[in-house]
Design an enzyme around this catalytic site. Structure first.
Site, PDB file in Angstrom:
ATOM      1  N   GLU A  45       0.856  -1.183   0.000  1.00 39.85           N
ATOM      2  CA  GLU A  45       0.000   0.000   0.000  1.00 39.85           C
ATOM      3  C   GLU A  45       0.894   1.235   0.000  1.00 39.85           C
ATOM      4  OE1 GLU A  45      -2.746   2.457   3.167  1.00 39.85           O
ATOM      5  OE2 GLU A  45      -2.815   0.268   3.283  1.00 39.85           O
ATOM      6  N   ARG A  49       0.696  10.307   0.503  1.00 40.78           N
ATOM      7  CA  ARG A  49       1.169  11.313   1.461  1.00 40.78           C
ATOM      8  C   ARG A  49       2.377  12.082   0.945  1.00 40.78           C
ATOM      9  NH1 ARG A  49       0.801   8.331   7.407  1.00 40.78           N
ATOM     10  NH2 ARG A  49      -1.308   7.463   7.153  1.00 40.78           N
ATOM     11  N   LYS A 133     -10.839  -1.394   7.022  1.00 38.39           N
ATOM     12  CA  LYS A 133      -9.628  -0.954   7.694  1.00 38.39           C
ATOM     13  C   LYS A 133     -10.019  -0.455   9.083  1.00 38.39           C
ATOM     14  CE  LYS A 133      -5.720   2.231   7.311  1.00 38.39           C
ATOM     15  NZ  LYS A 133      -4.855   2.959   6.372  1.00 38.39           N
TER      16      LYS A 133
END
Length: 213
Positions: A45, A49, A133
């Site tokens: 993943e 960011r 999640k």
């Protein structure tokens, strides 16, 4: 929605730990993905960011075909569409908004939405999601909290992320409602910056051997 859950399940069940990484360049991402795959972690993943994230996803998809590369920290429909255009195989969001859910509904690329409270979990069930999640895991109650949710939501499986480490990973993996965990420790920033990809492969190999007790 069931078809999308079916597409996401083999990615999450293929390894006990999903590496969650932020990268500074596409080349760094490719080297990192190769090192992780060599250790047995063939899904990754890449979080949105950093400015390099979308190019990194694109390059990993093209150059490391053995890796299922997903996009994390997806916060809106624009980012969802950008990640899909970059070739992401799955999308991860720390939460869930109607905008993100609508983007997921319109896309063939599956979403792993975040949920942390009973009300959020119920809302996701209503939308057809059974893989979620759990973020930030440790700060939201940790393994003990997830254990208490298991009998209430028996169909839900979680990927807890946030504060998961070698010290507590087995507490999570031993739970019946945890499908895998998200972890940053398999790709420590110092090792990535130093180009010590042999160390990352070693850590990935250790993580790939983790299993439910």
């Amino acid at each position: 929605m069931a078809q999308k859950i079916k597409a996401l399940t083999p990615i999450l069940t293929a390894q006990p730990v999903m590496p969650v990484v932020a990268v500074e360049s596409a080349r760094q991402a490719v080297d990192l993905a190769r090192a992780l795959a060599a250790g047995g972690l063939r899904a990754i993943e890449i979080t949105l960011r950093t400015p390099a994230a979308l190019d990194a996803i694109r390059c990993v998809v093209e150059e490391v075909p053995e890796t299922a590369c997903g996009a994390g920290t997806v916060l809106n429909a624009r980012q969802y569409d950008q990640a899909v255009a970059a070739g992401a195989k799955f999308i991860v969001s720390p939460g869930a908004t109607m905008e993100v859910l609508d983007a997921a509904r319109d896309s063939a690329v599956p979403l792993l939405p975040g949920a942390a409270t009973p009300s959020e979990i119920m809302a996701m069930l209503e939308e057809g999601f059974e893989l979620l999640k759990f973020f930030p895991a440790e700060q939201s109650g940790g393994a003990a909290y997830l254990k208490s949710l298991a009998p209430v939501f028996p169909s839900i499986k979680f990927c807890p992320t946030g504060g998961v480490s070698t010290k507590n990973v087995n507490d999570y993996l031993s739970l019946p409602n945890v499908i895998c965990v998200g972890g940053t420790w398999v790709a420590p920033k110092a090792a990535v910056e130093a180009g010590d990809f042999a160390e990352i492969t070693r850590l990935a190999a250790e993580a790939a051997k983790l299993g439910k007790a």
